[in-house]
Design an enzyme around this catalytic site. Structure first.
Site, short mmCIF file in Angstrom:
data_model
loop_
_atom_site.label_atom_id
_atom_site.label_comp_id
_atom_site.label_asym_id
_atom_site.label_seq_id
_atom_site.Cartn_x
_atom_site.Cartn_y
_atom_site.Cartn_z
N ARG A 40 0.91 -1.24 0.03
CA ARG A 40 0.05 -0.15 0.05
C ARG A 40 1.10 1.24 0.02
O ARG A 40 1.97 1.33 0.33
CB ARG A 40 -1.05 0.07 1.22
CG ARG A 40 -2.09 -0.95 1.18
CD ARG A 40 -2.86 -1.13 2.59
NE ARG A 40 -1.96 -1.72 3.49
CZ ARG A 40 -2.47 -1.85 4.76
NH1 ARG A 40 -3.63 -1.42 5.23
NH2 ARG A 40 -1.75 -2.48 5.63
N LYS B 182 1.54 2.07 7.27
CA LYS B 182 1.86 1.06 8.48
C LYS B 182 2.86 1.97 9.59
O LYS B 182 3.12 2.93 9.19
CB LYS B 182 2.52 0.17 8.23
CG LYS B 182 1.78 -1.19 7.33
CD LYS B 182 0.58 -1.52 8.21
CE LYS B 182 0.76 -2.08 9.58
NZ LYS B 182 -0.29 -2.36 10.25
N TYR C 225 -1.24 4.65 10.49
CA TYR C 225 -1.77 3.58 11.49
C TYR C 225 -0.47 3.41 12.77
O TYR C 225 0.52 3.35 12.12
CB TYR C 225 -1.86 2.28 11.01
CG TYR C 225 -3.45 2.39 10.12
CD1 TYR C 225 -4.46 2.31 10.86
CD2 TYR C 225 -3.33 2.16 8.85
CE1 TYR C 225 -5.66 2.26 10.10
CE2 TYR C 225 -4.54 1.98 7.86
CZ TYR C 225 -5.77 2.10 8.64
OH TYR C 225 -6.94 2.31 8.07
N HIS D 10 -1.34 1.77 16.19
CA HIS D 10 -1.38 0.61 17.16
C HIS D 10 -0.66 0.70 18.15
O HIS D 10 0.13 -0.35 18.49
CB HIS D 10 -1.42 -0.66 16.14
CG HIS D 10 -2.51 -0.73 15.07
ND1 HIS D 10 -3.82 -0.70 15.40
CD2 HIS D 10 -2.14 -0.65 13.76
CE1 HIS D 10 -4.44 -0.77 14.20
NE2 HIS D 10 -3.73 -0.65 13.18
N GLU E 95 -6.37 4.97 13.48
CA GLU E 95 -7.16 4.08 14.15
C GLU E 95 -8.13 4.43 15.33
O GLU E 95 -8.89 3.98 15.85
CB GLU E 95 -6.46 2.90 14.51
CG GLU E 95 -5.65 2.86 15.77
CD GLU E 95 -4.16 3.37 15.26
OE1 GLU E 95 -3.41 3.31 16.20
OE2 GLU E 95 -3.79 3.57 14.19
N SER F 287 -10.80 -2.68 8.22
CA SER F 287 -11.56 -3.48 8.89
C SER F 287 -12.37 -4.22 7.81
O SER F 287 -12.65 -5.42 7.82
CB SER F 287 -12.23 -2.84 9.90
OG SER F 287 -11.67 -2.26 10.81
N ARG G 289 -26.17 -4.54 18.87
CA ARG G 289 -25.45 -4.97 17.68
C ARG G 289 -26.06 -6.31 17.22
O ARG G 289 -26.05 -6.64 16.23
CB ARG G 289 -23.93 -4.99 17.96
CG ARG G 289 -23.19 -5.29 16.73
CD ARG G 289 -23.10 -4.14 15.65
NE ARG G 289 -22.78 -4.61 14.35
CZ ARG G 289 -23.43 -4.21 13.31
NH1 ARG G 289 -24.52 -3.67 13.32
NH2 ARG G 289 -22.92 -4.80 12.28
N SER H 170 -21.96 -12.92 24.15
CA SER H 170 -20.68 -13.19 24.37
C SER H 170 -20.36 -13.48 26.08
O SER H 170 -20.40 -12.60 26.67
CB SER H 170 -19.65 -12.04 24.26
OG SER H 170 -18.21 -12.51 24.46
N VAL I 84 -12.20 -8.63 17.46
CA VAL I 84 -12.53 -7.95 18.67
C VAL I 84 -11.59 -6.62 18.49
O VAL I 84 -10.46 -6.35 17.97
CB VAL I 84 -12.10 -8.70 19.78
CG1 VAL I 84 -12.33 -7.76 21.06
CG2 VAL I 84 -12.87 -9.81 19.94
N LEU I 85 -12.41 -5.52 18.76
CA LEU I 85 -11.71 -4.21 19.09
C LEU I 85 -12.20 -3.27 20.08
O LEU I 85 -13.08 -3.15 20.41
CB LEU I 85 -12.01 -3.50 17.68
CG LEU I 85 -11.49 -1.88 17.63
CD1 LEU I 85 -9.86 -1.86 17.57
CD2 LEU I 85 -12.12 -1.13 16.43
N ASP J 115 -3.13 -6.81 15.33
CA ASP J 115 -2.30 -5.25 15.29
C ASP J 115 -2.47 -4.71 16.67
O ASP J 115 -1.59 -3.95 17.07
CB ASP J 115 -3.17 -4.48 14.32
CG ASP J 115 -2.40 -4.29 13.03
OD1 ASP J 115 -1.11 -4.67 13.13
OD2 ASP J 115 -3.13 -4.20 12.01
N VAL K 77 -1.38 -12.22 10.45
CA VAL K 77 -0.81 -11.40 9.81
C VAL K 77 -0.80 -10.07 10.19
O VAL K 77 -2.19 -9.70 10.13
CB VAL K 77 -0.91 -11.58 8.14
CG1 VAL K 77 -0.27 -10.41 7.36
CG2 VAL K 77 -0.36 -12.81 7.73
N MET L 92 -2.89 -7.61 6.77
CA MET L 92 -3.57 -8.41 6.04
C MET L 92 -4.16 -7.45 4.76
O MET L 92 -4.07 -7.89 3.54
CB MET L 92 -4.90 -8.72 6.70
CG MET L 92 -4.53 -10.01 7.72
SD MET L 92 -6.23 -10.43 8.57
CE MET L 92 -7.07 -11.16 7.32
#
Length: 368
Positions: free
Chosen positions: A15, A75, A94, A96, A118, A134, A203, A220, A239-240, A270, A298, A301
């Site tokens: 990218r 990145k 990004y 993270h 993010e 995402s 949700r 959950s 999950v975030l 990440d 990865v 991704m």
């Protein structure tokens, strides 16, 4: 403002921070852009396409970092790139940080202004600069999961959708946000038997309305996760917790109880990953096996489908890039509280609470 675009150096990361169309917009607004030679090649943009819209081509990253007032990347910066940052320079990419103390400390020491894609928000409580990737990662998770279920790849030899007379695979998606919803869409499209696990009841209601009776929804709990994961052929971790480390929802014990040859794809890697057995991998060496379960973790991704990802990302980031360039970062952040949420590091101070809490580092509020 002089905006710089270096070439991404993460393994198999194709990218690029700005497409030629975005560069043209910046130049139309009166700014200058310097692009490292070859930065856009992986996404299908040779140097000539940048030159055609008015960008200058630099031979190396050092020139880009030395000249730019603001650096636009995809990145997180490597240690070598962090070393090239200077005080007051704006970095927009990004980051993270919650799972990367070394990067955080490096950025703090640099004195730069680091704004993370993010953690930028919108008026609906969403994450508009994370959402495009995402979406890509969610859709890819099922593609790669289906691939690694093949026997040759170490999987159990199961076709995700089955065939008449043979059961389809059981797919469990943990998390019903943007990436999870896109994983559900892909898995259902391939006619797998899909269950989504989510703790937000609204949700779950929305997902039920969107996909109907063909999608199984579960609230959950530890019990629900254990029951479903241990009987799944493919588990997607989606999950975030914005800006913070991902919670470890699938334990090592659960992994030991899974079927031999089942596959786990951790989109949350990440942010540290949501499986206890997860560790970061790359496109050059994407999988490993724990207790006969294939793990795909990865960290970039969307880089595998670079052209699609780059366009999707630029569509979302360009308005913010223009605001930062037109107004300068201080006024742009002061005028837009949603962009201000993206500020993680400011001239040696850590300014994002969730990152500070995750890493045990001091936090300081920023004000315009």
């Amino acid at each position: 403002m002089l905006v710089g675009v270096p070439k991404e150096i993460k393994s198999h990361e194709y990218r690029v921070g700005l497409v030629p169309g975005s560069v043209r917009e910046l130049i139309h607004h009166g700014h200058q852009v310097v692009v490292q030679s070859g930065a856009g090649e992986g996404s299908g943009f040779p140097d000539a396409t940048y030159q055609a819209v008015g960008a200058r081509i630099a031979s190396d990253a050092a020139t880009v970092f030395a000249e730019a007032d603001m650096v636009i990347k995809v990145k997180e910066p490597s240690a070598g790139e962090i070393a090239m940052l200077r005080p007051d320079q704006v970095l927009f990419t990004y980051l993270h940080l919650a799972a990367d103390k070394a990067q955080t400390e490096g950025l703090l020491a640099s004195g730069c202004v680091a704004i993370a894609y993010e953690t930028v928000t919108d008026g609906r409580g969403g994450l508009p600069l994370l959402s495009p990737m995402s979406e890509v990662a969610g859709r890819m998770s099922v593609q790669v999961g289906a691939h690694y279920l093949e026997k040759e790849q170490g999987g159990a030899g199961i076709l995700l959708g089955g065939v008449p007379g043979v059961p389809a695979a059981d797919v469990v998606v943990i998390g019903g946000g943007v990436s999870g919803t896109n994983a559900v869409r892909m898995a259902m499209g391939l006619e797998a038997r899909v269950t989504v696990i989510e703790k937000n009841l609204q949700r779950l209601y929305d997902l039920d309305l969107q996909f109907g009776a063909a999608l199984n929804t579960r609230y959950s709990t530890v019990e629900a996760i254990e029951e479903l994961v241990t009987h799944a052929d493919l588990v997607v971790g989606a999950v975030l917790v914005p800006g913070a480390a991902a919670p470890k929802l699938v334990t090592e014990d659960m992994v030991r109880k899974m079927r031999k040859g089942s596959v786990m794809v951790d989109i949350a890697i990440d942010q540290g990953g949501c499986f206890e057995t997860s560790r970061p991998t790359s496109h050059s060496d994407p999988t490993y096996v724990v207790d006969d379960v294939v793990h795909y973790c990865v960290t970039n991704m969307p880089g595998a489908v670079a052209r699609t990802s780059t366009f999707a990302l630029n569509n979302a980031t360009l308005p913010f890039v223009l605001a930062l360039a037109d107004k300068g970062y201080a006024r742009a952040l002061g005028d837009n509280p949603h962009l201000e949420r993206g500020l993680n590091i400011h001239k040696g101070d850590l300014t994002y609470q969730a990152v500070a809490d995750s890493l045990g580092l001091p936090y300081k509020t920023w004000s315009a």
